[in-house]
Write a protein that holds these residues in place. Structure first.
Motif, PDB file in Angstrom:
ATOM      1  N   GLN A 175      92.941 -42.282  71.893  1.00 21.88           N
ATOM      2  CA  GLN A 175      92.203 -43.433  72.417  1.00 21.88           C
ATOM      3  C   GLN A 175      90.824 -43.519  71.760  1.00 21.88           C
ATOM      4  O   GLN A 175      90.369 -44.604  71.396  1.00 21.88           O
ATOM      5  N   PHE A 176      90.147 -42.387  71.614  1.00 27.34           N
ATOM      6  CA  PHE A 176      88.832 -42.373  70.953  1.00 27.34           C
ATOM      7  C   PHE A 176      88.944 -42.935  69.538  1.00 27.34           C
ATOM      8  O   PHE A 176      88.137 -43.772  69.124  1.00 27.34           O
ATOM      9  N   LEU A 177      89.942 -42.469  68.785  1.00 26.60           N
ATOM     10  CA  LEU A 177      90.087 -42.924  67.395  1.00 26.60           C
ATOM     11  C   LEU A 177      90.474 -44.402  67.332  1.00 26.60           C
ATOM     12  O   LEU A 177      90.033 -45.111  66.427  1.00 26.60           O
ATOM     13  N   LEU A 178      91.279 -44.862  68.277  1.00 23.22           N
ATOM     14  CA  LEU A 178      91.601 -46.294  68.337  1.00 23.22           C
ATOM     15  C   LEU A 178      90.337 -47.112  68.579  1.00 23.22           C
ATOM     16  O   LEU A 178      90.109 -48.137  67.932  1.00 23.22           O
ATOM     17  N   THR A 179      89.514 -46.651  69.517  1.00 19.47           N
ATOM     18  CA  THR A 179      88.257 -47.334  69.821  1.00 19.47           C
ATOM     19  C   THR A 179      87.320 -47.303  68.620  1.00 19.47           C
ATOM     20  O   THR A 179      86.708 -48.311  68.269  1.00 19.47           O
ATOM     21  N   SER A 180      87.243 -46.147  67.976  1.00 20.27           N
ATOM     22  CA  SER A 180      86.272 -45.928  66.910  1.00 20.27           C
ATOM     23  C   SER A 180      86.713 -46.512  65.566  1.00 20.27           C
ATOM     24  O   SER A 180      85.923 -47.161  64.882  1.00 20.27           O
ATOM     25  N   LEU A 181      87.971 -46.259  65.199  1.00 18.50           N
ATOM     26  CA  LEU A 181      88.437 -46.600  63.846  1.00 18.50           C
ATOM     27  C   LEU A 181      89.567 -47.621  63.818  1.00 18.50           C
ATOM     28  O   LEU A 181      89.974 -48.054  62.741  1.00 18.50           O
ATOM     29  N   GLY A 182      90.127 -47.942  64.993  1.00 11.32           N
ATOM     30  CA  GLY A 182      91.200 -48.922  65.035  1.00 11.32           C
ATOM     31  C   GLY A 182      92.589 -48.350  64.832  1.00 11.32           C
ATOM     32  O   GLY A 182      93.580 -49.052  64.935  1.00 11.32           O
ATOM     33  N   ASP A 183      92.679 -47.049  64.524  1.00 12.97           N
ATOM     34  CA  ASP A 183      93.973 -46.394  64.325  1.00 12.97           C
ATOM     35  C   ASP A 183      93.781 -44.903  64.599  1.00 12.97           C
ATOM     36  O   ASP A 183      92.843 -44.303  64.076  1.00 12.97           O
ATOM     37  N   TRP A 184      94.645 -44.309  65.386  1.00 10.15           N
ATOM     38  CA  TRP A 184      94.493 -42.890  65.673  1.00 10.15           C
ATOM     39  C   TRP A 184      95.030 -42.023  64.545  1.00 10.15           C
ATOM     40  O   TRP A 184      94.691 -40.848  64.454  1.00 10.15           O
ATOM     41  N   ARG A 185      95.840 -42.573  63.694  1.00  9.76           N
ATOM     42  CA  ARG A 185      96.412 -41.784  62.597  1.00  9.76           C
ATOM     43  C   ARG A 185      95.378 -41.647  61.490  1.00  9.76           C
ATOM     44  O   ARG A 185      95.127 -42.602  60.749  1.00  9.76           O
ATOM     45  N   GLN A 186      94.795 -40.468  61.395  1.00 13.88           N
ATOM     46  CA  GLN A 186      93.766 -40.196  60.403  1.00 13.88           C
ATOM     47  C   GLN A 186      94.139 -38.924  59.654  1.00 13.88           C
ATOM     48  O   GLN A 186      94.869 -38.076  60.169  1.00 13.88           O
ATOM     49  N   PRO A 187      93.629 -38.791  58.423  1.00 15.16           N
ATOM     50  CA  PRO A 187      93.893 -37.544  57.696  1.00 15.16           C
ATOM     51  C   PRO A 187      93.304 -36.360  58.461  1.00 15.16           C
ATOM     52  O   PRO A 187      92.233 -36.472  59.058  1.00 15.16           O
ATOM     53  N   LEU A 188      94.019 -35.255  58.449  1.00 14.93           N
ATOM     54  CA  LEU A 188      93.509 -34.062  59.110  1.00 14.93           C
ATOM     55  C   LEU A 188      92.401 -33.453  58.251  1.00 14.93           C
ATOM     56  O   LEU A 188      92.421 -33.565  57.024  1.00 14.93           O
ATOM     57  N   PRO A 189      91.442 -32.794  58.902  1.00 10.43           N
ATOM     58  CA  PRO A 189      90.372 -32.162  58.117  1.00 10.43           C
ATOM     59  C   PRO A 189      90.945 -31.053  57.247  1.00 10.43           C
ATOM     60  O   PRO A 189      92.003 -30.493  57.559  1.00 10.43           O
ATOM     61  N   ARG A 190      90.236 -30.750  56.178  1.00 12.24           N
ATOM     62  CA  ARG A 190      90.658 -29.617  55.350  1.00 12.24           C
ATOM     63  C   ARG A 190      90.501 -28.348  56.171  1.00 12.24           C
ATOM     64  O   ARG A 190      89.461 -28.149  56.806  1.00 12.24           O
ATOM     65  N   PRO A 191      91.503 -27.491  56.159  1.00 11.12           N
ATOM     66  CA  PRO A 191      91.382 -26.230  56.912  1.00 11.12           C
ATOM     67  C   PRO A 191      90.263 -25.367  56.329  1.00 11.12           C
ATOM     68  O   PRO A 191      90.054 -25.330  55.121  1.00 11.12           O
ATOM     69  N   VAL A 192      89.567 -24.689  57.205  1.00 14.06           N
ATOM     70  CA  VAL A 192      88.524 -23.762  56.774  1.00 14.06           C
ATOM     71  C   VAL A 192      89.192 -22.448  56.441  1.00 14.06           C
ATOM     72  O   VAL A 192      90.055 -21.977  57.174  1.00 14.06           O
ATOM     73  N   ARG A 193      88.786 -21.866  55.332  1.00 14.16           N
ATOM     74  CA  ARG A 193      89.369 -20.579  54.959  1.00 14.16           C
ATOM     75  C   ARG A 193      88.925 -19.509  55.948  1.00 14.16           C
ATOM     76  O   ARG A 193      87.778 -19.497  56.366  1.00 14.16           O
ATOM     77  N   PRO A 194      89.840 -18.612  56.300  1.00 16.26           N
ATOM     78  CA  PRO A 194      89.458 -17.518  57.218  1.00 16.26           C
ATOM     79  C   PRO A 194      88.355 -16.674  56.591  1.00 16.26           C
ATOM     80  O   PRO A 194      88.348 -16.451  55.384  1.00 16.26           O
TER      81      PRO A 194
END
Length: 131
Positions: free
Chosen positions: A107-126
């Motif tokens: 819901q936040f992403l729909l409100t903010s960007l119009g679509d909840w499907r967004q690229p996932l962040p790059r994983p942080v290396r351990p």
């Protein structure tokens, strides 16, 4: 957004919400072999939800976005201590609270960007030497 820190926190919030909004199988794939403590995920998101209040005062988040972030913070606050123990990949599949958080993040992403499907962040290396 006149503060460099505000822009960074806004970007980090969008990236974290993208991860929280993702389908469970995508979240688990993102985690891969990483062992991320549920408690750390909850604390990070709760912190961003609290910081969002000040960001909204400075115009970084709109009222609708702030309302959505408050709802996420409230839902995370309802997760009791026993459900914060262990790794997030396990909590994602065993605790229904994460399904609620997923819906709220969408819901936040729909409100903010119009679509909840967004690229996932790059994983942080351990970090080396960290268990």
């Amino acid at each position: 957004m006149n503060h460099l820190g505000d822009a960074h926190l806004h970007t980090w919030t969008l990236r974290l919400m993208a991860l929280l909004a993702a389908d469970p199988q995508d979240q688990l794939a993102w985690l891969g072999e990483r062992e991320l403590d549920t408690k750390d995920v909850v604390e990070e998101v709760e912190l961003l939800c609290r910081v969002s209040e000040g960001l909204a005062e400075r115009g970084v988040f709109e009222p609708g976005e702030l309302r959505d972030l408050r709802a996420i913070g409230r839902r995370l606050g309802e997760i009791d201590a026993t459900c914060r123990v262990g790794f997030w990949d396990n909590a994602l599949v065993t605790d229904s609270a994460w399904g609620d958080v997923r819906s709220l993040a969408r819901q936040f992403l729909l409100t903010s960007l119009g679509d909840w499907r967004q690229p996932l962040p790059r994983p942080v290396r351990p970090q080396s030497g960290h268990h």
